[in-house]
Structures are given as C-alpha cells and as structure tokens.
Design a protein around this motif. Structure first.
Motif: not given
Length: 163
Positions: A89-112
């Motif tokens: 479960d920790r790995e699943v959550y870690g993977e989801m958090l990593a993907r979510l982090s990447d998505d937020f980073t991409r979204a903020f870059k697009i916004q900028a």
C-alpha cells in the motif's frame, strides 16, 4: 540483410508459480520495470507488489532483462512476493503521490507559461495601440501640413497675380 534489432530475439524464462511452471517471454531491451510488471501480472499480483526471483538453489536474481540468465522448464525460477500488504500500500500511495506531484508540476508550469504569454500579448497590444495613435497623429500632421501648403500656394499665386 536484417538490422541489428532483428538479431535480438525474445528471451524466455520459466517461473514456478503456485506449483505450476509458466513460460515468460520478453525482449532483452525492455526495462526492468516492464519485466517486473510482467512478472507480477503473470502471478496475478498487484503491479506494485514487491517481487523477487530465486533459482532452484535459492540464489536471488536481479530482475534485469539484459542480465537475467536463461533457464529451462525443469529448472524454473521461483517468484516470491512480499506478504506485507502495508508495504504494498505504501508503494501504491508513493507511486500515486509521485504521479500527482508530476501532474501538479506540469499544471503549474502550464499556468506560468499561460500567464507569461498573456502578459506578452498584453504588452504587444499596448505597443500596437501606441503605434496606432502615432500613425493617427502623423496623418493629422500631414493633413495640417497639406492645408498650410495649400494656403501658402494660394497666397503665393495671389501675390503673383496682384503684381
């Protein structure tokens, strides 16, 4: 003549899963992650499960497509997976958090980028407006100069006629 890529044949290893031997075919050029996911899929496990391979003698193998040694149906590797669901479960959550982090980073870059682009367009529009006003003023000055020139020509003609 074939290419070098065609010389790379698929690799087959045999895995002992729940007492049955299963052949697993993969490309030596695939990634270790792809091979690990293939093994978890064949075993019916979650793709984020922690798995290890051991030989018949109990030696652990690195799950790397290019270096994993071939075996035979009579000497299958054993696939072991971690029983600790919490770790999985920790790995699943870690993977989801990593993907979510990447998505937020991409979204903020697009916004900028969008904000920067809008700012540049706004500045260009202002410059265009200023240039347009300058052109209008120049046209007005040209008209005034033309009127003054016409008046001067009239006076000059009128002066010549009276003399």
């Amino acid at each position: 003549m074939g290419s070098a890529a065609s010389a790379q044949r698929a690799k087959t290893i045999y895995i002992d899963i729940s007492g049955g031997t299963v052949p697993v075919v993969f490309s030596p050029k695939c990634s270790a992650k792809d091979l690990r996911e293939l093994l978890t899929s064949v075993a019916g496990l979650c793709r984020w499960s922690v798995v290890t391979l051991t030989t018949c003698d109990g030696a652990h193998l690195t799950i790397t497509p290019s270096t994993i040694p071939a075996n035979t149906r009579s000497t299958p590797y054993k696939l072991h997976h971690m029983e600790d669901a919490e770790a999985s479960d920790r790995e699943v959550y870690g993977e989801m958090l990593a993907r979510l982090s990447d998505d937020f980073t991409r979204a903020f870059k697009i916004q900028a980028y969008t904000e920067e682009f809008s700012s540049r367009i706004e500045r260009l529009e202002k410059r265009l407006e200023v240039e347009s006003l300058r052109n209008i003023e120049l046209d007005q000055y040209k008209k005034e100069l033309q009127k003054i020139s016409d008046i001067m020509n009239e006076r000059h003609v009128h002066l010549h006629m009276s003399t």
